[in-house]
Structure formats: structure tokens, C-alpha cells
Motif scaffolding. Structure first.
Motif, mmCIF file in Angstrom:
data_model
loop_
_atom_site.group_PDB
_atom_site.id
_atom_site.type_symbol
_atom_site.label_atom_id
_atom_site.label_comp_id
_atom_site.label_asym_id
_atom_site.label_seq_id
_atom_site.Cartn_x
_atom_site.Cartn_y
_atom_site.Cartn_z
ATOM 1 N N ASN A 77 -64.139 31.906 -34.724
ATOM 2 C CA ASN A 77 -62.776 31.367 -34.687
ATOM 3 C C ASN A 77 -62.667 29.959 -35.274
ATOM 4 N N ALA A 78 -63.698 29.488 -35.950
ATOM 5 C CA ALA A 78 -63.616 28.162 -36.558
ATOM 6 C C ALA A 78 -62.572 28.133 -37.661
ATOM 7 N N ASN A 79 -61.989 26.968 -37.863
ATOM 8 C CA ASN A 79 -60.997 26.713 -38.926
ATOM 9 C C ASN A 79 -59.664 27.400 -38.704
ATOM 10 N N VAL A 80 -59.448 28.033 -37.524
ATOM 11 C CA VAL A 80 -58.239 28.845 -37.358
ATOM 12 C C VAL A 80 -57.041 27.997 -36.978
ATOM 13 N N SER A 369 -57.572 37.539 -41.410
ATOM 14 C CA SER A 369 -56.753 36.352 -41.661
ATOM 15 C C SER A 369 -57.151 35.214 -40.732
ATOM 16 N N ASP A 370 -57.878 34.232 -41.262
ATOM 17 C CA ASP A 370 -58.107 32.991 -40.539
ATOM 18 C C ASP A 370 -57.111 31.929 -40.985
ATOM 19 N N SER A 371 -56.194 32.312 -41.850
ATOM 20 C CA SER A 371 -55.175 31.409 -42.376
ATOM 21 C C SER A 371 -53.884 32.194 -42.523
ATOM 22 N N VAL A 476 -61.557 39.688 -31.371
ATOM 23 C CA VAL A 476 -61.340 38.255 -31.528
ATOM 24 C C VAL A 476 -59.859 38.012 -31.771
ATOM 25 N N PRO A 477 -59.331 36.855 -31.352
ATOM 26 C CA PRO A 477 -57.904 36.572 -31.544
ATOM 27 C C PRO A 477 -57.532 36.502 -33.018
ATOM 28 N N SER A 478 -56.323 36.938 -33.310
ATOM 29 C CA SER A 478 -55.761 36.832 -34.657
ATOM 30 C C SER A 478 -54.591 35.850 -34.604
ATOM 31 N N PRO A 479 -54.765 34.624 -35.097
ATOM 32 C CA PRO A 479 -53.679 33.628 -35.011
ATOM 33 C C PRO A 479 -52.390 34.085 -35.677
ATOM 34 N N VAL A 480 -52.484 34.794 -36.801
ATOM 35 C CA VAL A 480 -51.285 35.261 -37.486
ATOM 36 C C VAL A 480 -50.511 36.218 -36.593
#
Length: 705
Positions: A77-80, A369-371, A476-480
Motif C-alpha cells: 500500500n505504499a505511495n497510495v 490502481s495505486d493512483s 488489499v484496499p483499493s483507494p480508487v
């Protein structure tokens, strides 16, 4: 390239701020749908403490292997979050939207804002007035025992609202029931609100959706050209084969491609492409499987050489009155192979032609998608930003999408009303309903939106499965997903808050806006708590734009007549007696169209539709069959007019006759109650006066005809 995007971003900000400066420096209350970071923008790394903070606020990963390493979840989850926050920061550009509806010459004037942004609302004197306040009251109760895949996002939403969740259900009634599949997940609800409409699953199957839109295309071909031409299999196989053969005979250079979709399929299951009707796969088994075959869009808009579609979330808040909201943020789902126009060699390349997330996630090229602006799933606002940087008028894109959504819902409403009345007849205790729909939309190369399908149960998962090491998987969580979906669910709950119902109705009648409603929970409690929730991410588009689209609701008016003559509560089919009563009350029979002809018409149409809908729950004439009969009667009565004018003329005739009959019956009842002899039938016109002159004119026209 990054410098170019920075310049474009600055220019966009200056252009969007211009209307506010021209108005005397007053900042607009609602910012527009936000372009996000370009795909080339680098994502800064998060610190270890920031990762720990992220893990506290996101969904707990679930492992599928006993050998899962503990450190892998933190590294994944880094950089998320930091990149996501930067993306959200760019989305706070403000501008009043002027949305033009294609083909109408009209402008949709409204304001939009970013999903979940916290903006200050300032009045003319510059003072803050946007703080929403509520009185201290009992918590709203939500039954989540049937929530299924939307459970995690729903839990986060309830927690943010400080409401009370009942994950195992509750013996006493709850305010809101959140179902995972259908209205009938819980059969014992007699009050409150349910997040599913009766019949929505049935209506959004491929065949029923195609039939509903096709009916509207007959009446309004230009307004409903956003849906690809479709044929229903196996009923229309011969028609499909004949039309394609004639098309190729007229122009041998044409090489159309078609996409075949199973009627009840989901997540891309069973979808395939063909170039010729002979390529249709044989139907297996004793029972023929139904499907829809559609024209394939061969020239889609591409980004990074990839085909993509848009998932937009639409809230139908009620059917009567009709209320529609659209989420200001959506998801863009990308294919994982560079796109090429269909050929015999690449028809089977599903990762090139099909945008379904559930299919492409199995591709080795899929990028999680980490961005918000990179990867195989991105925010819709990031796509809009890319388009805006190339000079595309994104306001018009949004305007066309809004029109598509409203028109599609209008096509669905007539049948939904029949389902609703069958399950919750008037006068029977029952819940009210609302529902979140998932619209899948494709942008063509010329930026015209095309409706692919509508999902009754769109996925609301906010995590994804990821292989962190060979043989080791975890969620793992998906920020989008979390940003878009939690906002949609949370603000849907806010709009359905039972305590805010009365202020909401006042708002529909021209009162205060939803953002400034002060809720009254009782005269004794005067202690008010300031809520720090984001502004609503759902934008009302109907009845806000009712004037532009109300003329399309002709089939809904036919459905209202159909419901009037159903008779028995809970039924969805019109019997022969009900059909004859409809003809008689609307004065549609004459010497050339006798009641014997009426019976023949009823039998002919009902028999044909019973063959097309073999799984019907009961015998009789359904709404779609009644609409066909209505069109036939209109064409017979008003032969010289085009179809739309024929149907409209017959509608006015029937509504006038039924309204006049209602006035007569009411007048007779009043006179009987007062001891006055009721007027004889031939004096009907004398009782219709004043504001009912249009109905009198309609009756006079019917007598002349």
C-alpha cells in the motif's frame, strides 16, 4: 510532457475561475466534476507512519493462504494515500456548469462539485453559511444483514454518519434495509426503506432493457440513438440474418461486427464477437438460452492506445415523483491489450475488446490502481482531465452523459411502476424503495456516449485480491474504489435519512437547498451538532432538468392507464374484461371496430407475447403487450399522423375521457350524498367547467372523430 500538463492545468484553473471573477469575485458554491492528475504525474512515496495511519482507516486485508507474510501488506500500500490526496487536491476547481443537451438546443444550467470535497459556502457578504447542522436525535438504524459484497463500504459509510448498524438484523423495524441482491431478500418488511426496487433485476436483463429502449426508439429515434441496434435471440434470429444479408448485398465492402450477450449474464460471462449470423454458437441443452446480439462499436475513444468504459453510479431515489441523482465521480476501466479494429484474427481477444473488470483482472498486463490516474482502473475525473488537456469540451461530454442517464431511466420507469404496484399495492403496508444503479458507458472516437448496459447490483467492493508473493494472496484496499464507492453509499444514505424527508419535500417545492437543511427532531431538543461531512457527491438531475425531458414520458402515461384497469391488487397482467373496460371507458369502439374486434386484438397480441416471455408468472396482457395494442389503436384512429403524434393524440383522447368520467363520478357521488338526483350520462359535458376546459375540448374532439 509533464510541463505541458502543468501549463494546461494552470490554464484550466484560470478559465474555470473566470465566471466567479466576472460575478464580482463571489466563489461558486459547487465546483465542477474535477479533472485529476495526468497519467504522467509521478506519485510521491508515503512514510512508514503514514502507511500505518492508512492501514487503520482502510479495510482489513483477508488472506487466502496460511503462508501470507505480515510485511507484504504494508509494502503493497505504499505511495497510495499521498498520491490520492494530491489527485483530490486538483479536483477542487470551481465553475458553474452550463450543460447543453444534444438535439434540443437547450442548456442544462447547474452546478457540480467533486466527490467528497469539503468546500466553504460563502454568501454575498463573505460570511460562511454552508455548515450543516442537525439537532441531537436518535440514531438512524440500518439493517445490513443482507448487504453481501457492499458490506465493507456500507460499514464505513454508517460509521461516518454515526448511525447504528444491525449486522445480524433486528426484531423491531429498522429505518433502512440494505439488500445485496433484490427487493425480496427479506420478505417481512412492512415499513422503512429498502435499497432495491421490485422488478429492477428483471428490467435490467439484456432483453428487457433492449425492449424498453426499442419502444422509446420507435417514438423518439433521434433522442435514443445512444443505444446500439439490437436483436433478441432466438426470437429474432431470422430477422437478424435477413437484415445483415441485405446489408452486405447492398455494400460488399461492409464488414460489420456484432457482440453477443447472454440475457442473464454478468461480469462478461458468455460474451463473444461475431462477423456473420452463421457464427452464432449453437444453443446447447433442451432449453434454448436467450441472448441479445448488438452492433459492436468499432471506433471507441482510446487512451494510451487502450479501449475503456465508464462506470457511473446513478441513484433512483423514488419513482413517484421521479428523482434521479448522478455521482460526480466514477470509474474508468481499461482493457489490458492495445486496441485494434475487429478482424477475424482478433475476435477472440477478450482483453482487447471487452472492458469488464472481472475479465481483465486475469490478464498478466493488469495494473492495480495505486493512483487515480494510472493503472487498469482509474477515476473518471482523471480521464476528463486528459481529455481537457487536449482541448475537449468536457462540459458537453458530461451533458450528453446526463441526458443518456435520464432518458434510460425514463424508459425503465413504466415497467417498474407495474412491478412496484404488484408488490406494494396502494393502501397495503410496505416500505418505500430506492436503488443505486451502475451505468456502463462507452465513449466513441467522436466523444458520443453509448450505453452498454445497466447493472441492478453494481459491485461495491472497496478492496481487490492481490498476489503478494508466489502462491500468497490477500485482499488489499483499493483507494480508487473506496473514494468513489463509499462516497456514493454514504451520500445515498444521507439523502434517504428518514428525518430529512419533510425538509427534502420542501426543497423540491422550491425551499432551501439540501446543503443547508436544519433538521428538526423535536421541540424539546435544541442542542445542535455541527457535522463535518463532505458536501454531497450526488448531483440531482431529475426533476432538476424536468422541462427538457418531460415530453419523453409518453410510455409512462400509457402505463398509468394500464394500471388503472388492472383491477385485482397484486396482479401484473390485464385480463380480457379489463381490456374491454379500457376500450369502453375511453370510447375507442365504433361500428368499424366492434367489441368482437377488440377481443380478437387482445387474444392475438397476448398469445404472441406469452410465447416471447415463457417464464411469465401469470396469464394475461402485460404492459409491453398493452403498449403494442395502444400503438395499434393509435395508428388505426389517427392514420394520417406520424407514430409519435398518433400515440400522443390517443393519449390525450383517453386521458380526457377518463378524467371527464372521474369528474362525473365524483359529482354523482356528491349529489347522492346531498340528496340530489345525479345527472344522466348525456349531460357529462355540462359538469366539466372552468379549469377542466381542455378535457371538454378533448371529449368534443373524440365525439367528432
Amino acid at each position: 510532457m509533464s510541463e505541458h500538463y502543468e501549463k494546461v492545468k494552470v490554464q484550466l484553473e484560470e478559465q474555470m475561475k473566470a465566471p466567479a471573477e466576472d460575478a464580482g469575485g463571489e466563489a461558486p458554491a459547487d465546483p465542477p466534476p474535477a479533472p485529476a492528475l495526468p497519467a504522467t504525474a509521478p506519485a510521491p512515496a508515503l512514510s512508514r507512519s503514514a502507511r500505518r495511519e492508512t492501514s487503520r482507516t482502510s479495510v482489513h486485508p483477508r488472506n487466502r493462504s496460511k503462508s501470507r507474510g505480515k510485511a507484504s501488506s504494508r509494502d503493497t500500500n505504499a505511495n497510495v494515500r499521498q498520491d490520492w490526496d494530491k489527485c483530490k487536491g486538483l479536483s477542487r476547481l470551481g465553475s458553474e456548469q452550463m450543460l447543453q443537451i444534444k438535439g434540443t438546443g437547450k442548456i442544462l444550467q447547474g452546478k457540480t462539485e467533486t466527490n467528497g470535497s469539503k468546500e466553504e459556502d460563502r454568501g454575498e457578504n463573505g460570511k460562511e453559511k454552508g455548515s450543516r447542522v442537525v439537532q441531537k436525535r436518535r440514531s438512524v438504524t440500518v439493517d445490513t444483514s443482507k448487504a453481501k459484497t457492499s458490506l465493507e463500504a456500507l460499514k464505513l459509510s454508517i460509521k461516518q454518519l454515526k448511525w447504528k448498524e444491525f449486522p445480524m438484523g433486528r426484531r423491531t423495524a429498522c429505518d433502512i434495509y440494505w439488500h445485496g441482491v433484490s427487493f425480496h431478500d427479506n420478505e417481512n418488511i412492512v415499513s422503512g426503506q429498502v435499497n432495491k426496487f421490485p422488478g429492477m433485476i428483471e428490467m435490467l436483463r439484456k432483453i428487457n432493457l433492449s425492449r424498453a429502449v426499442r419502444t422509446m426508439q420507435e417514438l423518439f429515434p433521434e433522442e435514443y440513438n445512444f443505444y446500439p441496434r439490437s436483436w433478441i435471440l432466438p426470437d429474432e434470429y431470422q430477422l437478424f440474418s435477413t437484415q445483415i444479408r441485405l446489408l452486405k448485398d447492398n455494400d460488399s465492402t461492409l464488414k460489420p461486427t456484432f457482440i453477443v450477450k447472454p440475457d442473464s449474464g454478468s461480469q462478461g460471462d458468455g460474451i463473444y464477437l461475431i462477423r456473420d449470423p452463421a457464427d452464432l454458437r449453437a444453443f446447447s441443452g433442451a432449453q434454448v438460452k436467450q441472448a441479445v446480439v448488438q452492433e459492436y462499436i468499432q471506433k471507441p475513444l482510446l487512451i494510451d492506445k487502450l479501449k475503456f468504459d465508464i462506470r457511473l453510479y446513478v441513484l433512483v431515489r423514488s419513482l413517484e415523483p421521479l428523482e434521479i441523482y448522478i455521482a460526480k465521480e466514477g470509474l474508468s476501466r481499461f482493457c489490458t491489450e492495445p486496441y485494434q479494429e475487429p478482424s477475424q484474427k482478433n475476435l477472440s481477444h477478450v482483453f482487447m475488446h471487452l472492458t469488464n473488470y472481472s475479465l481483465n483482472i486475469h490478464s498478466g498486463n493488469f495494473v492495480h490502481s495505486d493512483s487515480c490516474s494510472t493503472g487498469s482502473k482509474r477515476t473518471f475525473s482523471s480521464v476528463l482531465y486528459r481529455l481537457a488537456s487536449k482541448g475537449v469540451d468536457i462540459k458537453k461530454v458530461w451533458s450528453d452523459i446526463i441526458a443518456l442517464v435520464i432518458k434510460t431511466v425514463i424508459a425503465l420507469v413504466p415497467e417498474l411502476k407495474v412491478f412496484y404496484q404488484a408488490d406494494i399495492p396502494p393502501g397495503k403496508p410496505g416500505p418505500t424503495c430506492f436503488q443505486i444503479l451502475g451505468f456502463d458507458i462507452l465513449l466513441m472516437k467522436n466523444l458520443k456516449p453509448v450505453l452498454l448496459e445497466v447493472n441492478a447490483n453494481p459491485s461495491m467492493r472497496i478492496e481487490h485480491e492481490q498476489e503478494v508473493s508466489p502462491g500468497v494472496f490477500e485482499y488489499v484496499p483499493s483507494p480508487v474504489d473506496e473514494e468513489v464507492k463509499v462516497g456514493v453509499i454514504r451520500d445515498t444514505l444521507r439523502l434517504m435519512d428518514p428525518v430529512q424527508k419533510k425538509p427534502h419535500m420542501a426543497n423540491l417545492l422550491g425551499g432551501a437547498s439540501e446543503e443547508a437543511i436544519a433538521v428538526e427532531a423535536g421541540s424539546e431538543e435544541r442542542v445542535r451538532l455541527v457535522e463535518s461531512l463532505p458536501s454531497l457527491c450526488l448531483k440531482q438531475v431529475f426533476p432538476k432538468y424536468m422541462k427538457q425531458f418531460n415530453y419523453l414520458r409518453m410510455v409512462e402515461r400509457i402505463a398509468d392507464i394500464f394500471l388503472r384497469f388492472l383491477g385485482v391488487k397484486g396482479t401484473m397482467k390485464l385480463g380480457p374484461t379489463g381490456f374491454r373496460t379500457f376500450i369502453r371507458n375511453c370510447k375507442l369502439s365504433n361500428s368499424s371496430f366492434t367489441m368482437a374486434s377488440v377481443d380478437i386484438l387482445y387474444i392475438d397480441i397476448t398469445r404472441r407475447w406469452s410465447g416471447m416471455v415463457p417464464d411469465s408468472r401469470e396469464a394475461g396482457m402485460g404492459l409491453q403487450a398493452f403498449v403494442e395494442a395502444f400503438f395499434y389503436l393509435a395508428a388505426r384512429r389517427f392514420k394520417a399522423l406520424p407514430l409519435r403524434e398518433q400515440v400522443l393524440s390517443l393519449l390525450e383522447l383517453c386521458e380526457s375521457a377518463l378524467e371527464g368520467q372521474g369528474h362525473v363520478e365524483k359529482s354523482r357521488a356528491q349529489k347522492q350524498h346531498s340528496g340530489i338526483n345525479p345527472a344522466p350520462p348525456h349531460t357529462t359535458a355540462l359538469l366539466i367547467t372552468g379549469s377542466n376546459e381542455p378535457y371538454l375540448n378533448g371529449l368534443m374532439r373524440s365525439q367528432q372523430l
